[in-house]
Design an enzyme around this catalytic site. Structure first.
Site, mmCIF file in Angstrom:
data_model
loop_
_atom_site.group_PDB
_atom_site.id
_atom_site.type_symbol
_atom_site.label_atom_id
_atom_site.label_comp_id
_atom_site.label_asym_id
_atom_site.label_seq_id
_atom_site.Cartn_x
_atom_site.Cartn_y
_atom_site.Cartn_z
ATOM 1 N N HIS A 479 0.938 -1.166 0.068
ATOM 2 C CA HIS A 479 0.012 0.038 -0.037
ATOM 3 C C HIS A 479 0.968 1.216 0.034
ATOM 4 O O HIS A 479 0.617 2.151 -0.815
ATOM 5 C CB HIS A 479 -0.896 -0.007 1.099
ATOM 6 C CG HIS A 479 -1.673 1.055 1.255
ATOM 7 N ND1 HIS A 479 -3.104 0.868 0.895
ATOM 8 C CD2 HIS A 479 -1.482 2.539 1.868
ATOM 9 C CE1 HIS A 479 -3.913 2.247 1.103
ATOM 10 N NE2 HIS A 479 -2.812 3.089 1.760
ATOM 11 N N GLU A 480 1.794 1.273 0.976
ATOM 12 C CA GLU A 480 2.593 2.518 0.957
ATOM 13 C C GLU A 480 3.770 2.527 -0.159
ATOM 14 O O GLU A 480 3.895 3.622 -0.621
ATOM 15 C CB GLU A 480 3.498 2.657 2.457
ATOM 16 C CG GLU A 480 2.482 2.636 3.622
ATOM 17 C CD GLU A 480 1.386 3.715 3.590
ATOM 18 O OE1 GLU A 480 1.658 4.811 2.859
ATOM 19 O OE2 GLU A 480 0.549 3.327 4.249
ATOM 20 N N HIS A 483 1.701 4.357 -2.856
ATOM 21 C CA HIS A 483 1.801 5.827 -2.726
ATOM 22 C C HIS A 483 3.187 6.406 -3.114
ATOM 23 O O HIS A 483 3.415 7.540 -3.847
ATOM 24 C CB HIS A 483 1.437 6.048 -1.420
ATOM 25 C CG HIS A 483 0.048 6.162 -0.514
ATOM 26 N ND1 HIS A 483 -0.857 6.965 -1.281
ATOM 27 C CD2 HIS A 483 -0.238 5.703 0.375
ATOM 28 C CE1 HIS A 483 -2.082 6.745 -0.662
ATOM 29 N NE2 HIS A 483 -1.666 6.048 0.662
ATOM 30 N N HIS A 486 3.434 6.733 -6.840
ATOM 31 C CA HIS A 486 2.808 7.803 -7.214
ATOM 32 C C HIS A 486 3.668 9.125 -6.894
ATOM 33 O O HIS A 486 3.497 9.893 -7.984
ATOM 34 C CB HIS A 486 1.564 8.285 -6.207
ATOM 35 C CG HIS A 486 0.200 8.979 -6.754
ATOM 36 N ND1 HIS A 486 -0.633 9.592 -6.163
ATOM 37 C CD2 HIS A 486 0.328 9.539 -7.980
ATOM 38 C CE1 HIS A 486 -1.560 10.018 -6.921
ATOM 39 N NE2 HIS A 486 -1.057 10.151 -8.229
HETATM 40 ZN ZN LIG Z 1 -2.865 5.178 2.153
#
Ligand SMILES: [Zn+2]
Length: 695
Positions: A479-480, A483, A486
């Protein structure tokens, strides 16, 4: 004020925060930066920034894009540089000196930004450009930047009359105070409660739980005893495993009564005042309700769109939860008991059912989830999707010896970013997991490569053993990292549109989407290997693990969606309607047909997401909004028959991961998927589309 705050005695030429950094890739020289350097550096940064803003607003030249919007993008560089280092330390490696400076800095930060965001002359220039934007011959990114800048200033109240600005400032100050009080009350009720466990309370509780309960007792000067506290993870673990029903009931009741005990920590009156002030501020800004004001600046755009999504999910989730309830009730009867399933029983019997049905226990998979291998898996997926490679570097300064740094290169071998991974828990780090940056990508005055961080709280391996992750940890890691991608893949011109500078209901798309690769057999078979034997994850265990993911999703969805609906109702109905917060909660739950055996994930008096600040006010739905998109987006790979399909991956890169805030999110999504997102993929992923099994 402490000595550290007064001692602005460091000569500017000796302050590393005020010098150009002579490190590889101009990274922060952490070893040289001391707490006493921050206040003088912030002071200099505020002065510089204020002078830049004055120069822009007082520019005698006719406003144009370059002398106003681009000039704003160039302003505040020192402030951004000092803030990035400072907030990294506040979150990931603080000490009492840093925390004290933080209190001072947050005050001065508000005092610095308020007059800028309310600056009528500056806003006049921005508004003039915005009115004439069609004739300015701007690129798509420049139009987007102008719109975002205008919206940011307008929504801060820059265009209001002086009287309205004054009232808004009063409201904001009062709301800030109420938000802080709300969290202090909640913390007060949590810290003020503990329960000593007797020997027979231990039944069913795992050894690790008892060990933590003993440590908690010792912290409270009750060495040799074991106590339960009211943190969510403790309570959920206890509700899942404690055999003693009265114990579950007692802890559940205390947990759901936080902030609602009629004592000094009661949050009911705070909520009433917050809702009234929010309503007033929305009206000053020209909106009928606070939700309408908040959602104007989101991907969802309107309360109706949010309600539409939540209701779409609510119905199948409720049907599934009711069918699950009957099954849990049957299990109680099978065990020879005849009580009705209560909210404090749900997790306990659901866990029994899960173990019986899926025959799966998180502990079985842990030896296969070695942290270093999962990091490799995250890198490998990024290489296969986006062509980027990762090489560890040992010459980059870091804030703690556990931090690792990788250089990221693109397919052509060009430098792209640095990626910092700070994975282990320690007392100087706040809890949770997050991505942030020490420097954002931009190319306004030449290419600036980003410095991207992932910070987690995984347990270090004991006695030289590797660190082993739970399935949730492995998911968090991906998940991290999503990010992180991104930020690393960002390819925009202007700094304020870089990477994760997108709407709250869009920002979780790149992160939640990346989780999908972590739980794919193709990835797990390759990277999930036993830490001692190197054996790959057995097929049978893998299948049981994947099946267990869909278990009890009716309950989890109900808990979440009911809270999101309540958040929406609080901020769409007149504040007057919720003067009695408990009655309002009861009426709303009745209206949606909330099953009696399930409670809100966050009752109002504990709903810190929406009341301890405004970040998620009328915005708790955001997680699910992003989830609709991530499930639907991953479907594009499934339809292509290859989870690394190069054509789909290229679109994903161009339209989602690299475009930051430079395009409208809805347009970005449609460019990627060819249509708007459909919620069916989410319902399917949560297993809510299949017919509920008969009880
Ligand atoms: Zn998040």
């Amino acid at each position: 004020m402490s000595e550290i705050l007064q001692a602005a005695t460091v000569a500017p030429e000796e302050n590393p925060l005020l010098k150009a950094w002579q490190t590889p890739h101009q990274t922060p020289p952490f070893a040289e930066i001391l707490p006493e350097h921050f206040i003088p550096a912030f002071e200099q940064a505020f002065v510089d920034h204020a002078a830049e803003i004055t120069a822009i607003s007082h520019d005698p030249a006719v406003p144009d894009f370059a002398n106003t919007i681009t000039a704003l993008e160039r302003s505040g560089r020192l402030l951004a540089k000092v803030s990035a280092v400072f907030y990294d330390l506040v979150s990931a490696h603080s000490n009492p000196a840093i925390l004290e400076i933080d209190k001072e800095v947050s005050l001065r930060m508000a005092r610095h930004w308020n007059p800028i965001m309310m600056n009528a002359v500056l806003f006049g220039r921005i508004a003039l450009l915005h009115d004439n934007r069609a004739s300015l011959d701007l690129t798509t990114e420049q139009v987007r930047l102008l719109e975002r800048t205008h919206t940011r200033f307008r929504r801060a109240g820059a265009g209001l009359s002086e009287d309205a600005k004054k009232r808004m400032a009063e409201i904001n100050e009062r709301l800030a105070h109420l938000g802080t009080t709300f969290s202090h009350h909640l913390l007060g009720d949590e810290q003020g409660w503990s329960l000593e466990l007797s020997e027979d309370d231990h039944a069913g509780l795992p050894d690790t739980f008892i060990a933590a309960a003993k440590a908690a007792a010792e912290e409270r000067g009750m060495a040799g005893k074991a106590v339960v506290t009211l943190s969510r993870s403790t309570v959920e673990q206890l509700l899942k495993s404690a055999d003693k029903r009265e114990l579950r009931e007692k802890v559940f009741k205390a947990f759901t009564a936080r902030g609602d005990n009629g004592n000094d920590n009661d949050n009911n009156a705070i909520i009433v005042e917050i809702l009234a002030l929010r309503e007033e501020s929305a009206k000053i800004m020209g909106f009928p309700t606070y939700a309408a004001y908040r959602l104007e600046d989101s991907m969802a755009k309107t309360p109706e769109a949010v309600r539409g999504l939540l209701e779409r999910v609510w119905k199948p989730a409720r049907e599934r939860a009711l069918a699950d309830r009957d099954e849990l009730q049957a299990l109680i009867a099978e065990e020879g008991d005849n009580f009705a399933l209560a909210p404090w029983d749900w997790r306990y019997y659901a866990e029994k059912l899960r173990q019986a049905k899926a025959n799966f226990d998180d502990a079985a998979i842990k030896p296969y989830l070695v942290l270093d291998h999962m990091i490799e898996a995250a890198f490998d997926c990024a290489r296969r999707l986006f062509g980027i490679t990762f090489t560890e570097r040992s010459d980059i300064p870091v804030w703690h010896p556990d931090v690792r740094v990788w250089e990221v290169k693109d397919a052509a071998g060009q430098h792209k970013a640095l990626f910092y991974g700070d994975y282990f828990a320690r007392t100087s780090k706040r809890s949770g997991a997050w991505m942030t940056s020490l420097r954002d990508q931009q190319k306004l005055d030449g290419e600036v490569a980003p410095l991207i961080l992932n910070v987690c709280n995984f347990a270090k391996g004991a006695d030289g053993q590797p660190s082993l992750l739970s399935p949730d940890d492995a998911r968090t890691l991906f998940h991290e990292f999503g990010h992180g991608l991104h930020g690393m893949l960002s390819n925009v011109t202007y700094p304020s549109l870089s990477g994760t500078s997108v709407f709250t209901d869009f920002v979780e798309l790149p992160s939640q989407l990346y989780e999908h690769w972590q739980e794919r057999p193709e990835v797990l078979q390759k990277f999930a290997r036993h830490y001692q034997t190197g054996e790959p994850l057995p097929e049978d265990l893998l299948q049981r693990f994947l099946a267990a993911r869909k278990f009890n999703q009716g309950f989890a969805t109900i808990e979440f969606v009911s809270s999101a609906l309540l958040d929406l109702e609080f901020h769409t109905q007149p504040a007057e309607a919720s003067r009695d917060v408990r009655a309002f909660e009861r009426a709303e739950m009745e209206k949606i047909g909330m099953p009696q055996e399930i409670v809100l994930r966050h009752r109002p008096q504990q709903f810190a997401h929406i009341f301890s600040g405004d970040h998620y006010a009328a915005g708790y739905y955001s997680y699910m909004w992003s989830e609709v998109m991530d499930a639907d987006a991953f479907g594009a790979f499934e339809e292509a028959g290859d989870i690394f399909d190069p054509t789909v991956a290229k679109r994903l890169h161009d339209d989602i991961y690299s475009s930051g805030g430079s395009v409208d999110p809805e347009a970005a999504y449609i460019a990627f998927r060819g249509r708007e997102p459909e919620p069916d993929a989410l319902l399917h992923r949560r297993g809510l589309l299949e017919t509920p099994k008969a009880a």
